[in-house]
Scaffold this motif. Structure first.
Motif: not given
Length: 268
Positions: A142-143, A148, A176, A180, A205-206
């Motif tokens: 995700y990161s 993102t 996510v 996001v 967001e993440c």
């Protein structure tokens, strides 16, 4: 025609000018494009490129009438030597640890790797990562993208337009958080705001249930990474000014450490 005879200061400046131009233009470039960007004549640029092929500073990507070049492994060796002069993990971790203790959040540092980011250090206090209820490998996925999360957008806001376009063309990773930013126009607007304000606020967001504050770490005008403060969404205050101020102070400290005469500082 500009002369490059001799090994004096003028020639050295031209060589460094050509090297910097690759960073500004990005990707492979032909002698004509480099000449236009630098103000040097094509013959001078061509000689510099040919000299750089020998030690791997440049590599030839295409040959013939439309020959083009890019930075090579020799330039990468220079960048590794430069990064080796930045603060060591003990010093940087002390900054992260102080921010964690003063905010009771989770703190992470993300280093720029090409058009992506990677977490190289963190401070979580007594927090149990298993309580997040998420696979750590999924969190890395995700990161990873710069589109993102607050830490990614802070880095992206300081990237050149060509890398921004490359990231904007990427799909949003699956899984996510609900906050996001999926619309590219809104994402671009956020980058402008981040660049002006000097920080970013992330709203789940993440990861679902986690808000964040992120600031850039700058080395000599170049983005080096981002400092991220994670706060549980239910504990994120409406007035984020104190969290922003604490994160900005820590980020500025990291930036100052990166630009310090580190060899002497590390020996102190």
């Amino acid at each position: 025609m500009t002369s490059t005879k001799g090994t004096g200061t003028a020639h050295g400046k031209r060589v460094f000018l050509v090297q910097r131009t690759f960073a500004d233009l990005e990707g492979s470039q032909g002698p004509s494009a480099i000449a236009r960007a630098t103000g040097l004549d094509v013959a001078t640029v061509y000689r510099i490129l040919q000299d750089g092929l020998a030690d791997g500073t440049f590599v030839q990507v295409k040959a013939g009438a439309r020959s083009s070049y890019s930075l090579g492994p020799g330039a990468f060796r220079l960048s590794m030597q430069a990064l080796a002069q930045t603060p060591g993990p003990d010093t940087t971790h002390a900054v992260l640890d102080q921010l964690q203790r003063s905010t009771d959040g989770l703190v992470a540092y993300y280093a720029v790797v090409g058009h992506r980011r990677i977490c190289t250090d963190y401070a979580i206090g007594s927090f149990d990562p298993l309580s997040i209820g998420i696979d750590p490998f999924q969190l890395v996925k995700y990161s990873r993208s710069l589109r993102t999360g607050a830490s990614g957008r802070v880095i992206l806001a300081h990237m050149p337009p060509s890398i921004q376009a490359q990231v904007l063309a990427e799909p949003v990773p699956e899984g996510v958080g609900p906050g996001v930013i999926r619309d590219n126009n809104l994402l671009i607007e956020s980058l402008t705001s981040i660049h002006d304000l000097g920080y970013a606020i992330g709203r789940q967001e993440c990861m679902n249930g986690w808000d964040s504050v992120a600031v850039p770490v700058i080395w000599g005008g170049t983005i080096q990474g981002s400092l991220l403060l994670w706060i549980p969404a239910e504990k994120m205050p409406k007035d984020t000014s104190q969290l922003v101020a604490a994160t900005l102070t820590a980020g500025e400290t990291l930036s100052q450490l990166a630009t310090a005469p580190w060899c002497s500082a590390s020996a102190a």
